[in-house]
Write a protein that holds these residues in place. Structure first.
Motif, PDB file in Angstrom:
ATOM      1  N   SER A 146      22.981  16.584  11.106  1.00 44.07           N
ATOM      2  CA  SER A 146      23.434  16.851   9.735  1.00 44.07           C
ATOM      3  C   SER A 146      23.970  15.588   9.078  1.00 44.07           C
ATOM      4  O   SER A 146      23.735  15.354   7.897  1.00 44.07           O
ATOM      5  CB  SER A 146      24.480  17.969   9.688  1.00 44.07           C
ATOM      6  N   LEU A 147      24.687  14.759   9.860  1.00 41.08           N
ATOM      7  CA  LEU A 147      25.195  13.521   9.281  1.00 41.08           C
ATOM      8  C   LEU A 147      24.057  12.610   8.846  1.00 41.08           C
ATOM      9  O   LEU A 147      24.122  11.960   7.800  1.00 41.08           O
ATOM     10  CB  LEU A 147      26.108  12.785  10.284  1.00 41.08           C
ATOM     11  N   THR A 148      23.009  12.582   9.674  1.00 40.00           N
ATOM     12  CA  THR A 148      21.878  11.731   9.322  1.00 40.00           C
ATOM     13  C   THR A 148      21.201  12.248   8.058  1.00 40.00           C
ATOM     14  O   THR A 148      20.856  11.473   7.169  1.00 40.00           O
ATOM     15  CB  THR A 148      20.871  11.679  10.484  1.00 40.00           C
ATOM     16  N   VAL A 149      21.036  13.579   7.971  1.00 36.74           N
ATOM     17  CA  VAL A 149      20.391  14.156   6.787  1.00 36.74           C
ATOM     18  C   VAL A 149      21.201  13.814   5.532  1.00 36.74           C
ATOM     19  O   VAL A 149      20.654  13.341   4.529  1.00 36.74           O
ATOM     20  CB  VAL A 149      20.241  15.685   6.939  1.00 36.74           C
ATOM     21  N   ILE A 150      22.524  14.033   5.606  1.00 36.71           N
ATOM     22  CA  ILE A 150      23.356  13.726   4.446  1.00 36.71           C
ATOM     23  C   ILE A 150      23.258  12.237   4.118  1.00 36.71           C
ATOM     24  O   ILE A 150      23.137  11.837   2.961  1.00 36.71           O
ATOM     25  CB  ILE A 150      24.826  14.113   4.709  1.00 36.71           C
ATOM     26  N   GLY A 151      23.286  11.405   5.180  1.00 33.25           N
ATOM     27  CA  GLY A 151      23.165   9.964   4.995  1.00 33.25           C
ATOM     28  C   GLY A 151      21.861   9.603   4.310  1.00 33.25           C
ATOM     29  O   GLY A 151      21.827   8.778   3.399  1.00 33.25           O
ATOM     30  N   ILE A 152      20.745  10.247   4.748  1.00 34.41           N
ATOM     31  CA  ILE A 152      19.443   9.940   4.154  1.00 34.41           C
ATOM     32  C   ILE A 152      19.460  10.285   2.669  1.00 34.41           C
ATOM     33  O   ILE A 152      19.061   9.478   1.818  1.00 34.41           O
ATOM     34  CB  ILE A 152      18.318  10.718   4.879  1.00 34.41           C
ATOM     35  N   VAL A 153      19.952  11.491   2.340  1.00 37.45           N
ATOM     36  CA  VAL A 153      19.960  11.911   0.936  1.00 37.45           C
ATOM     37  C   VAL A 153      20.792  10.947   0.099  1.00 37.45           C
ATOM     38  O   VAL A 153      20.366  10.478  -0.963  1.00 37.45           O
ATOM     39  CB  VAL A 153      20.518  13.349   0.797  1.00 37.45           C
ATOM     40  N   ARG A 154      22.003  10.606   0.618  1.00 34.87           N
ATOM     41  CA  ARG A 154      22.870   9.722  -0.170  1.00 34.87           C
ATOM     42  C   ARG A 154      22.263   8.333  -0.296  1.00 34.87           C
ATOM     43  O   ARG A 154      22.411   7.672  -1.324  1.00 34.87           O
ATOM     44  CB  ARG A 154      24.262   9.633   0.468  1.00 34.87           C
ATOM     45  N   GLU A 155      21.590   7.882   0.768  1.00 36.20           N
ATOM     46  CA  GLU A 155      21.011   6.537   0.707  1.00 36.20           C
ATOM     47  C   GLU A 155      19.842   6.505  -0.272  1.00 36.20           C
ATOM     48  O   GLU A 155      19.704   5.559  -1.051  1.00 36.20           O
ATOM     49  CB  GLU A 155      20.573   6.093   2.105  1.00 36.20           C
ATOM     50  N   ILE A 156      18.999   7.566  -0.245  1.00 34.25           N
ATOM     51  CA  ILE A 156      17.867   7.608  -1.168  1.00 34.25           C
ATOM     52  C   ILE A 156      18.367   7.590  -2.611  1.00 34.25           C
ATOM     53  O   ILE A 156      17.928   6.781  -3.432  1.00 34.25           O
ATOM     54  CB  ILE A 156      17.023   8.887  -0.934  1.00 34.25           C
ATOM     55  N   ILE A 173      21.533   5.373  -7.858  1.00 39.40           N
ATOM     56  CA  ILE A 173      22.627   5.961  -8.626  1.00 39.40           C
ATOM     57  C   ILE A 173      23.894   5.762  -7.814  1.00 39.40           C
ATOM     58  O   ILE A 173      24.130   6.461  -6.834  1.00 39.40           O
ATOM     59  CB  ILE A 173      22.374   7.453  -8.867  1.00 39.40           C
ATOM     60  N   LEU A 174      24.696   4.763  -8.225  1.00 36.29           N
ATOM     61  CA  LEU A 174      25.804   4.336  -7.369  1.00 36.29           C
ATOM     62  C   LEU A 174      26.785   5.444  -7.019  1.00 36.29           C
ATOM     63  O   LEU A 174      27.382   5.443  -5.954  1.00 36.29           O
ATOM     64  CB  LEU A 174      26.550   3.190  -8.050  1.00 36.29           C
ATOM     65  N   ALA A 175      26.945   6.413  -7.921  1.00 31.52           N
ATOM     66  CA  ALA A 175      27.928   7.465  -7.661  1.00 31.52           C
ATOM     67  C   ALA A 175      27.675   8.146  -6.324  1.00 31.52           C
ATOM     68  O   ALA A 175      28.603   8.629  -5.684  1.00 31.52           O
ATOM     69  CB  ALA A 175      27.905   8.491  -8.784  1.00 31.52           C
ATOM     70  N   PHE A 176      26.418   8.159  -5.882  1.00 30.92           N
ATOM     71  CA  PHE A 176      26.125   8.861  -4.634  1.00 30.92           C
ATOM     72  C   PHE A 176      26.588   8.103  -3.405  1.00 30.92           C
ATOM     73  O   PHE A 176      26.732   8.672  -2.340  1.00 30.92           O
ATOM     74  CB  PHE A 176      24.635   9.188  -4.545  1.00 30.92           C
ATOM     75  N   VAL A 177      26.756   6.788  -3.542  1.00 38.94           N
ATOM     76  CA  VAL A 177      27.294   6.037  -2.411  1.00 38.94           C
ATOM     77  C   VAL A 177      28.812   6.155  -2.400  1.00 38.94           C
ATOM     78  O   VAL A 177      29.458   6.075  -1.373  1.00 38.94           O
ATOM     79  CB  VAL A 177      26.876   4.557  -2.490  1.00 38.94           C
TER      80      VAL A 177
END
Lengths: 200, 213, 199
Positions: A146-156, A173-177
């Motif tokens: 789950s952490l990887t999935v969230i990480g992937i979405v936020r990184e994309i 979109i910087l807000a996501f980082v």
């Protein structure tokens, strides 16, 4: 008979992945989930670090559980978990100092991650060593996933890349980082999970 | 299944667990203490090698005082690598600045920062920003961001970080000037002891400042 | 002036919940009602400040002189756990009223990562309040801990206020409960981003 036993063992691992997924179903250990998933690789590293502690503490606690008096159960477990976390801290500082620097405060904070103490309480102290180890692997993998999935979405969304491989020139979109993105991405992923995967 | 919660049992159990755990940790600590130090050293050495021209021999650690604050530095035969911490946007920003023997900046590197990912954090990766410090001659150009009338291009949307970074570089240049001025006179370790003992009065105020510790 | 910087920074700019993500589990857990959120915030305030002072002294006068700083994590969590127990016992005897208000939240606090997080941050991180980078001294550490806890309370109480309204509004089924709470927290975090850079 043998077959059923095998599938039981197997389900110990798969349960943690979807049915009892620590992040999306049980919603435990949210702090590291939000804080360290600024990129896919960071999320994965945090997940693996937690898995390391989870497996070792599960094994150790299932070993000592029969000997621990009920009233000092929790303090004993906390000492055991804190020991393995410190072990992990020392090993990471020695062999992967860069990863340790990135994850920072959230490595020692594995001690208070409800998932680890939760598994000790709910599983390891009443099951065999082997089963507890498998449970640790299962839940650990679920957490890592789950952490990887969230990480992937936020990184994309945030940096326009996946695992450091950039497919959009310039910024995302910087807000996501940043902090708000963490809450919002987890919120929407929970919505998707509720809608499509959760079994009623 | 658990044993009885008598006082004896509880005390015994807790002390045994603590004993085993501390033994485990003591062993791990003993085993990892050297790799940890080595890893930290290797990282520092790699950064020194990055910010200074190829040098021979081991860098020597010292401290130098600039305008009342002490900064650690590494001395090599090709120049000084000075470490300066300034206040960035999100917290402390520590930069290592390599100044060669002619007083020209060879290269700079971020040691640690807590800037916003995607904005100020670019000070560690943005080639356009870090690149301009390479071969920067502080005598010919002004080490101040363009917004403030200098010659340094700030990172887009991160003026505060850029300002902090530039300030760190400027302080390092001053430090190396102090070092170059003093190196002629005395031996290598200099710098630290150079600005002599502060006057007694100053010592008193120093302690006064720390008394609430 | 420096204390003021610490306070503003800890409450608004680096809000422990919305910018540093410490203590999010109880944040989501007990914030559905304003009264419980207030109680929890009070208990957290109390424990964070006390725990930070005790662990700071422990670190400075025991762990550092003995070269045992690698035991920080394990000793801090034990101190926090026993401290919480002790506070519970003392409170029960000394002030039953306060115990009634905070009591049920105290056992939950041991595993609140905000407490351990602040204690560890204070002894490991350098700060640049008032110019130079330095480790906090005891006075600053106490103020920092207390202000951080106030920030925690502020975010928690604001959030609980919003959630009480959310409970009454018509939310799509898949969003009900935690998802919409998280998205709300995200929007709040965005608002708090507006404070960044003022210190």
């Amino acid at each position: 008979m043998e077959d059923r036993k095998m599938s039981n063992k197997f389900s110990l691992i798969t349960d943690g992945l979807v049915k009892n997924n620590p992040t999306f179903v049980l919603v435990l250990g949210i702090c590291p989930t939000l804080a360290t998933t600024t990129s896919a690789i960071n999320g994965m590293e945090m997940g693996l670090a937690t898995m390391f502690v989870l497996i070792l503490s599960n094994i150790f606690i299932s070993l000592i559980a029969p000997m621990v008096p009920d009233k000092v159960r929790i303090p004993t477990y906390i000492v055991v978990i804190a020991t393995f976390v410190t072990l992990l801290q020392l090993l990471m500082q020695a062999f992967v100092p860069d990863v340790y620097a990135t994850l920072g405060l959230f490595i020692p904070l594995i001690v208070v991650n409800c998932i680890v103490l939760g598994r000790a309480e709910a599983f390891a102290n009443k099951n065999s060593v082997g089963d507890s180890a498998l449970d640790g692997i299962g839940v650990g993998l679920g957490f890592t996933l789950s952490l990887t999935v969230i990480g992937i979405v936020r990184e994309i969304l945030g940096s326009g890349s996946v695992f450091g491989w950039k497919f959009v020139a310039g910024d995302g979109i910087l807000a996501f980082v940043m902090a708000p993105g963490a809450f919002i991405v987890l919120g929407y992923l929970l919505v998707l999970f509720n809608k499509f995967l959760a079994k009623k | 299944m658990a044993s009885k919660s008598s006082l004896k049992n509880m005390a015994l159990c807790l002390s045994l667990v603590c004993l085993v755990c501390s033994a485990l940790l003591a062993v791990t600590y003993a085993v990892t203490v050297e790799p940890i130090a080595a890893a930290a050293q290797a990282k520092t050495n790699a950064t020194i090698a990055k910010v200074l021209p190829a040098f021979s021999g081991d860098p020597v650690l010292g401290t130098v005082e600039v305008e009342g604050t002490e900064y650690p530095y590494y001395k090599t035969d090709t120049g000084y690598a000075v470490m300066v911490t300034t206040s960035g946007f999100g917290g402390p920003l520590t930069v290592m600045v390599g100044v060669d023997n002619d007083g020209i900046i060879h290269n700079t590197a971020v040691l640690s920062h807590s800037e916003t990912p995607g904005l100020g954090a670019k000070c560690g990766t943005d080639e356009k920003f870090i690149g301009q410090f390479r071969g920067f001659d502080p005598k010919a150009k002004k080490l101040v961001v363009k917004n403030d009338g200098g010659d340094v291009d700030a990172i887009t949307a991160s003026t505060i970080t850029s300002r902090a970074y530039t300030l760190a570089v400027a302080v390092a240049v001053k430090a190396s000037a102090v070092l170059n001025g003093s190196a002629a006179g005395s031996d290598a370790v200099t710098g630290a002891s150079r600005p002599a003992e502060p006057a007694p009065a100053e010592t008193v105020t120093d302690n006064g400042g720390q008394e609430n510790e | 002036m420096e204390y003021l910087l610490i306070i503003v920074s800890a409450i608004f700019v680096n809000n422990i919940l919305l910018a540093q993500f410490l203590g999010v589990c109880p944040f989501l857990g007990v914030s559905s009602k304003l009264s419980t959120a207030t109680g929890m915030s009070g208990a957290v305030c109390f424990v964070i400040t006390l725990a930070t002072v005790v662990t700071y002294l422990l670190n400075k006068y025991l762990l550092i002189p003995l070269g045992l700083t690698f035991l920080q994590t394990i000793s801090f969590i034990l101190v926090i756990a026993s401290l919480v127990q002790m506070v519970e016992i003392v409170l029960k005897k000394v002030s039953p009223g306060l115990y009634q208000a905070l009591g049920i939240f105290l056992p939950l606090i041991t595993t609140n990562c905000a407490v351990l997080g602040v204690a560890l941050t204070v002894v490991t991180k350098e700060f640049t309040f008032g110019g130079e980078a330095h480790m906090l001294n005891l006075g600053e550490a106490t103020v920092y801990a207390f202000a951080t806890a106030l920030g925690y309370g502020l975010a928690m109480i604001l959030f609980a206020g919003i959630r009480e309204h959310l409970a009454l509004s018509d939310v799509p089924k898949a969003f009900k409960g935690l998802p919409v709470a998280l998205i709300t927290a995200g929007i709040m975090a965005m608002a708090f981003l507006g404070f960044s850079g003022i210190v």
